[in-house]
Design a protein around this motif. Sequence first.
Motif, PDB file in Angstrom:
ATOM      1  N   LYS A   1      10.948  -4.651   7.733  1.00 25.85           N
ATOM      2  CA  LYS A   1       9.725  -3.984   8.173  1.00 25.85           C
ATOM      3  C   LYS A   1       8.989  -4.737   9.279  1.00 25.85           C
ATOM      4  O   LYS A   1       7.965  -4.263   9.768  1.00 25.85           O
TER       5      LYS A   1
ATOM      6  N   VAL B   1       5.078  -7.329   9.920  1.00 25.86           N
ATOM      7  CA  VAL B   1       4.449  -6.720   8.769  1.00 25.86           C
ATOM      8  C   VAL B   1       3.322  -7.609   8.252  1.00 25.86           C
ATOM      9  O   VAL B   1       3.409  -8.833   8.327  1.00 25.86           O
ATOM     10  N   THR B   2       2.258  -7.012   7.750  1.00 24.27           N
ATOM     11  CA  THR B   2       1.132  -7.785   7.222  1.00 24.27           C
ATOM     12  C   THR B   2       1.330  -8.049   5.730  1.00 24.27           C
ATOM     13  O   THR B   2       2.139  -7.385   5.063  1.00 24.27           O
TER      14      THR B   2
ATOM     15  N   GLU C   1       0.699  -4.956   3.722  1.00 21.61           N
ATOM     16  CA  GLU C   1       1.816  -3.996   3.731  1.00 21.61           C
ATOM     17  C   GLU C   1       2.926  -4.450   2.787  1.00 21.61           C
ATOM     18  O   GLU C   1       3.560  -3.628   2.113  1.00 21.61           O
TER      19      GLU C   1
ATOM     20  N   ALA D   1       1.778  -3.705  -0.659  1.00 24.04           N
ATOM     21  CA  ALA D   1       1.818  -2.266  -0.928  1.00 24.04           C
ATOM     22  C   ALA D   1       3.212  -1.844  -1.376  1.00 24.04           C
ATOM     23  O   ALA D   1       3.375  -0.974  -2.231  1.00 24.04           O
TER      24      ALA D   1
ATOM     25  N   SER E   1      -2.357  -7.977  13.653  1.00 24.00           N
ATOM     26  CA  SER E   1      -2.385  -6.515  13.665  1.00 24.00           C
ATOM     27  C   SER E   1      -3.673  -6.021  14.324  1.00 24.00           C
ATOM     28  O   SER E   1      -4.685  -6.728  14.353  1.00 24.00           O
TER      29      SER E   1
ATOM     30  N   LYS F   1       9.283   3.543   1.325  1.00 20.36           N
ATOM     31  CA  LYS F   1       7.925   2.971   1.357  1.00 20.36           C
ATOM     32  C   LYS F   1       7.245   3.272   2.688  1.00 20.36           C
ATOM     33  O   LYS F   1       7.887   3.270   3.711  1.00 20.36           O
TER      34      LYS F   1
END
Length: 200
Positions: free
Chosen positions: A103, A106-107, A110, A113, A138, A200
Amino acid sequence: MASNKTIKSAIESMMFVWGEPLDIKEIAEIFNMDKKEVYNLCKELQEEYEQEGRGIVIREVNRSFQFTTRRENLGYIERLCTPVRHKRLSQSALEVLAIVAYKQPVTKGEIEAVRGIRCDRVIEGLVKKKLVAEVGRSDAVGRPILYGTTDEFLKQFGFASLKELPAIEDLEGVLTEDDEETGATDSLYMQQISIDLSDK
């Protein structure tokens, strides 16, 4: 200008002395050559080693090249170096690493999540192992940190680039379980990771 044979011989010597992946940009500067020419020579050298079935192989890591031992000889090397201490990653660390790999950038939010739980300590452990690094911020509210994988990740997993990542449905192990707070990884294998990232 030196012959290709002479240049490849010199590249071999430089890789042996350097130890870490040797960037083609550095090689090109030494020989005052075009980077594409140098890359092609490195690939030729890599193929020569492979065709001869040598115990030493040349691994490409993000357009850099490095000497490494042939994977099939791992058992013999372990016997020579006994006791070998395997420092491995936990299942939770593998899951986070897989999310970052597929991904990125990505943070942390995230990642959490996807997993459904907090990942602060796991991310911190992966950063310490130099498998994951901060790659920017971001544009979202608060400008959270973006994470991505590193060249060390490519080395440990045996990939030349991120393009070689297996399809998510075929993802199989590259490391095995251990405590994510201790040690660097030294295995090239991984337990199967069962995360359906595609949904996701």
